[in-house]
Design an enzyme around this catalytic site. Structure first.
Site, short mmCIF file in Angstrom:
data_model
loop_
_atom_site.label_atom_id
_atom_site.label_comp_id
_atom_site.label_asym_id
_atom_site.label_seq_id
_atom_site.Cartn_x
_atom_site.Cartn_y
_atom_site.Cartn_z
N HIS A 56 -13.38 12.29 0.17
CA HIS A 56 -14.60 12.77 0.62
C HIS A 56 -15.17 13.80 -0.09
CE1 HIS A 56 -11.65 11.47 4.05
NE2 HIS A 56 -12.82 10.84 4.43
N ASP A 59 -13.63 17.06 0.94
CA ASP A 59 -12.08 17.16 0.19
C ASP A 59 -12.16 18.18 -1.14
OD1 ASP A 59 -11.39 15.52 2.09
OD2 ASP A 59 -11.07 13.92 1.00
N GLU A 219 -8.33 -1.19 7.16
CA GLU A 219 -7.03 -0.62 7.15
C GLU A 219 -5.85 -1.19 7.88
OE1 GLU A 219 -7.15 3.99 7.42
OE2 GLU A 219 -5.51 3.52 8.74
N HIS A 222 -5.52 0.21 11.54
CA HIS A 222 -6.69 0.25 12.32
C HIS A 222 -6.53 -1.31 13.13
CE1 HIS A 222 -8.87 3.42 10.04
NE2 HIS A 222 -7.71 4.23 10.41
N ASP A 257 -3.05 6.55 15.56
CA ASP A 257 -3.33 6.05 14.31
C ASP A 257 -1.95 6.91 13.38
OD1 ASP A 257 -4.35 5.17 11.78
OD2 ASP A 257 -5.81 6.72 11.72
N ASP A 259 -0.53 6.05 10.22
CA ASP A 259 -0.92 6.16 8.75
C ASP A 259 0.37 6.41 7.99
OD1 ASP A 259 -3.63 5.83 9.02
OD2 ASP A 259 -4.19 8.07 8.92
N ASP A 306 -3.97 4.64 2.22
CA ASP A 306 -4.47 5.68 3.06
C ASP A 306 -3.47 5.95 3.98
OD1 ASP A 306 -6.01 7.49 4.57
OD2 ASP A 306 -7.38 5.92 5.57
C1 GLT Z 1 -9.75 9.40 7.76
C2 GLT Z 1 -9.34 8.20 8.13
C3 GLT Z 1 -9.31 6.93 7.21
C4 GLT Z 1 -10.47 6.91 6.46
C5 GLT Z 1 -10.77 7.91 5.63
C6 GLT Z 1 -12.12 7.65 4.96
S1 GLT Z 1 -10.89 9.43 6.53
O1 GLT Z 1 -8.29 10.03 7.16
O2 GLT Z 1 -8.26 8.14 9.27
O3 GLT Z 1 -8.88 5.83 7.89
O4 GLT Z 1 -10.15 5.68 5.81
O5 GLT Z 1 -13.26 8.24 5.65
MN MN Z 2 -5.61 5.37 9.74
MN MN Z 3 -8.78 4.45 6.24
#
Ligand code: GLT
Ligand code: MN
Ligand code: MN
Length: 406
Positions: A56, A59, A219, A222, A257, A259, A306
């Protein structure tokens, strides 16, 4: 110890600065790791075998930096990239952290907020292009609602279209070679977010002025938060020629979320995803259960993670996490290749026993085909009674995934 699954730059693995730089902050507690310098992160990523680093605007260049500060930071970062042989394939804008964006950026009711978001994004695009980015991601972190009566969702859609059309115009006007990738998420941080899934994004893209410039950045976490099959969403994006980028991670359905490290949850989806991206089933499916004219080939974009390390980890844990994402991807790719090379799988995907003689009737309407279809005798009882062998196929896949077959 090194082995065939250790990543190399040829694998085109990338990480966001915000991923390996995640300090472990969450809504219930403070950071558990120090905030890292972006140059340090690039050096460590290169040492791990990664190829690219994404960012970003904020960042790298802290929000509110002067032009002179920005230029110094960027020059130093470029020198590190060159020294480490790393590239920046993707960049994006932080349109969610500052309080000005608390009720959205491009969809805010306040035209001043929208204006600031356009300007911040144009500056972010300039930065990304200066660093060599070919893809620009749009994740609408604050584009959504809790108090739903605050705006008509149709206005939100129109405002988002205005923003993307305007920014496509900016890219063209500058002569940049840059494509946009839109990232969907159903909720978090907003109660409900606009364009909650990749499917919503795909339709929205078809309404844009420069739709050829715009694709998606799905993603794993998501789509899983929405309870959907990620593999099916990605496949639809590929079939539409719109998979411009991808965010790999792991997620349990029904949670925040997460991740998580790629492949650390739902290995079966991870296996099927890698198989899809690597195109290991291409040859078999084109001749059998797959359809001619559909692109079954390998996805050639970056493999971007991500994700971030558990909050329990120190810096050493972060690099175990990063290596783990890449190794699991490569291991699953090898398993997928072995699975698709198995004659039992090939016999299945060759589609034995299916009536292919009617295929010419199934595409391209004309009245003769319609009449022929209506006159066709289909042995519905015989077909209905036939077992399809999916139990055998799925168990075979499980055994490949677990490493006992192949
Ligand atoms: C953030 C979000 C991600 C996005 C990023 C890009 S920022 O961490 O959770 O899923 O991909 O803006
Ligand atoms: Mn995410
Ligand atoms: Mn993402």
């Amino acid at each position: 110890m090194t082995d065939a699954y250790d990543p190399t730059p040829d694998d085109r693995f990338s990480f966001g600065l915000w991923t390996v730089g995640n300090p472990g902050r969450d809504p219930f507690g403070a950071a558990t790791r120090p905030v890292a310098d972006p140059n340090h992160l690039v050096r460590k990523l290169a040492a791990c075998g990664a190829w690219g680093v994404n960012l970003h605007d904020d960042d790298l260049v802290p929000f509110g930096s002067s032009a002179a500060e920005r230029d110094l930071i960027v020059a130093r970062f470029k020198a590190t990239l060159v020294a480490e042989g790393m590239v920046v394939p993707m960049a994006t804008t932080n349109l969610f952290a500052h309080p000005v964006f608390k009720d959205g950026a491009f969809t805010s009711n306040d035209p001043q907020v929208r204006a600031f978001a356009y300007a911040k994004t144009m500056a972010g695009i300039d930065l990304g292009v200066e660093l060599g980015a070919e893809t620009y991601v749009f994740w609408g972190g604050r584009e959504g609602t809790e108090a739903d009566a605050c705006r008509d969702p149709r206005d939100a859609v129109k405002r988002m279209r205005d923003a993307i059309d305007f920014l496509c115009g900016y890219v063209k006007d500058q002569g940049y070679d840059l494509r946009f990738a839109l990232e969907a998420k159903p909720n978090e941080p907003r109660g409900d977010m606009y364009f909650p899934t990749t499917g919503h994004m795909l339709h929205f893209i078809s309404t844009l002025q420069h739709e050829e410039m715009v694709g998606v950045n799905p993603e794993v976490a998501h789509e899983h938060m929405a309870g959907l099959s990620f593999v099916q969403g990605v496949a639809q994006a590929i079939e539409a020629g719109k998979l411009f980028h991808i965010d790999l991670n792991a997620q349990r359905i029904g949670r925040y979320d997460q991740d998580l490290r790629f492949g650390s949850e739902d290995l079966k989806q991870a296996f099927l995803l890698v198989r899809l991206l690597e195109g290991t089933a291409a040859a078999a499916s084109a001749s059998g259960t797959g359809d001619a004219g559909v692109d079954h080939s390998r996805y050639d974009g970056p493999r971007h993670f991500d994700a971030h390390a558990y909050r329990t980890e120190d810096e050493e844990g972060v690099w175990h996490f990063a290596r783990g994402c890449m190794r699991t991807y490569k291991i699953l790719a090898a398993r997928a290749r072995a699975f698709d090379a198995d004659p039992r799988v090939q016999a299945f995907t060759a589609g034995a026993g299916h009536g292919t003689d009617v295929l010419p009737l199934l595409s391209g309407y004309d009245a003769d085909k319609a009449a022929a279809l209506r006159a066709l005798e289909v042995d519905v009882n015989a077909i209905g009674a036939r077992g399809l062998g999916y139990e055998r196929l799925d168990q075979l896949m499980t055994e490949y995934m677990l490493g006992v077959a192949g």
